[in-house]
Design an enzyme around this catalytic site. Sequence first.
Site, PDB file in Angstrom:
ATOM      1  N   ASP A 153       7.403  -3.430   6.651  1.00 55.18           N
ATOM      2  CA  ASP A 153       8.500  -3.941   5.819  1.00 55.18           C
ATOM      3  C   ASP A 153       9.049  -5.263   6.347  1.00 55.18           C
ATOM      4  O   ASP A 153      10.224  -5.572   6.140  1.00 55.18           O
ATOM      5  CB  ASP A 153       9.638  -2.911   5.758  1.00 55.18           C
TER       6      ASP A 153
ATOM      7  N   HIS B 235      14.014  -5.810  10.555  1.00 58.97           N
ATOM      8  CA  HIS B 235      14.180  -4.699   9.610  1.00 58.97           C
ATOM      9  C   HIS B 235      14.569  -3.450  10.390  1.00 58.97           C
ATOM     10  O   HIS B 235      15.510  -2.741  10.026  1.00 58.97           O
ATOM     11  CB  HIS B 235      12.884  -4.497   8.842  1.00 58.97           C
TER      12      HIS B 235
ATOM     13  N   HIS C 242       5.341  -1.971   0.249  1.00 53.78           N
ATOM     14  CA  HIS C 242       6.084  -1.679  -0.982  1.00 53.78           C
ATOM     15  C   HIS C 242       5.674  -2.616  -2.103  1.00 53.78           C
ATOM     16  O   HIS C 242       5.275  -3.761  -1.861  1.00 53.78           O
ATOM     17  CB  HIS C 242       7.593  -1.829  -0.759  1.00 53.78           C
TER      18      HIS C 242
ATOM     19  N   HIS D 144       6.973   1.133  11.971  1.00 52.26           N
ATOM     20  CA  HIS D 144       8.368   1.372  12.350  1.00 52.26           C
ATOM     21  C   HIS D 144       8.737   2.803  11.996  1.00 52.26           C
ATOM     22  O   HIS D 144       7.961   3.533  11.388  1.00 52.26           O
ATOM     23  CB  HIS D 144       9.317   0.353  11.718  1.00 52.26           C
TER      24      HIS D 144
ATOM     25  N   HIS E  73      11.054   4.365  10.055  1.00 49.45           N
ATOM     26  CA  HIS E  73      11.645   4.876   8.813  1.00 49.45           C
ATOM     27  C   HIS E  73      10.808   6.019   8.217  1.00 49.45           C
ATOM     28  O   HIS E  73       9.575   5.962   8.223  1.00 49.45           O
ATOM     29  CB  HIS E  73      11.796   3.748   7.795  1.00 49.45           C
TER      30      HIS E  73
ATOM     31  N   ASP F 112       9.973   6.870   5.302  1.00 51.34           N
ATOM     32  CA  ASP F 112       8.989   6.552   4.265  1.00 51.34           C
ATOM     33  C   ASP F 112       7.782   5.806   4.831  1.00 51.34           C
ATOM     34  O   ASP F 112       6.929   5.319   4.081  1.00 51.34           O
ATOM     35  CB  ASP F 112       9.624   5.773   3.113  1.00 51.34           C
ATOM     36  N   HIS F 113       7.697   5.752   6.177  1.00 50.44           N
ATOM     37  CA  HIS F 113       6.523   5.202   6.859  1.00 50.44           C
ATOM     38  C   HIS F 113       5.925   6.188   7.866  1.00 50.44           C
ATOM     39  O   HIS F 113       4.813   5.978   8.332  1.00 50.44           O
ATOM     40  CB  HIS F 113       6.889   3.899   7.577  1.00 50.44           C
TER      41      HIS F 113
END
Length: 243
Positions: free
Chosen positions: A133, A114, A171, A56, A58, A60-61
């Site tokens: 996530d 998400h 995570h 996805h 985001h 942090d990905h």
Amino acid sequence: MMLEIERVPVLSDNYVWLAHETESGETTVIDPAVAAPVLAAAERRGWRISQIWNTHWHPDHTGGNSEIKAATGCFVTGPAAEAARIPTLDAQVSEGDRVSLGPILAEVMEVPAHTAGHIAYHLHREGVIFVGDTLFAMGCGRLFEGSAAQMYLNLQRLAGLPDDTRVYCAHEYTLSNGRFALSVEPDNEALIERMATVEAVRAVGEATVPTTIALERATNPFMRAGDVEEFARRRAAKDVFKA
């Protein structure tokens, strides 16, 4: 074994995964938040990064995409529904599409909630799924861009995978997730036993993932919700839960 998987801890609680296929020598990076630790891990193992798979959009990905691509010339695959938010993509994939890592095939599963276009990569033969996530050890992702109904259906679909499927999430949330799970099912013996193990593992700074589908069926309060309404109540409670 044709598939080797290495965990790369980054930021405060993210895991980036390196998946290496030994026959072809290909390596894919799943959800690189940053580049430097990923490139260093691959160099340490002597692995050539040829791909990135994003679940996805985001940051942090995807934050390491550009630098890793510049350093390695790798090919970047991600969700078609989020292509506008992941400018480094070379291939856009949707439900039922397949991506390959050497001779290994991964099927794309759409698991929105998400984020609106979130996907997972399921390696059937290897018994592995990279879920980003969507599913966590004893938890699930927050509903930032989707509904409780969507996430409930995602988890029921994942629950239908074989028991021994290894679940690679992005995570280290297991300790806090488990504390919430105990507040929901304080008499769940499987959960009590699992939390004892998790607490011991985290006390020495070790990782608690990957998990398995069987473990999540037995201990994950979101996967164990009886219907959408119960799931929605649990998700709302987790959003304000103080461990």
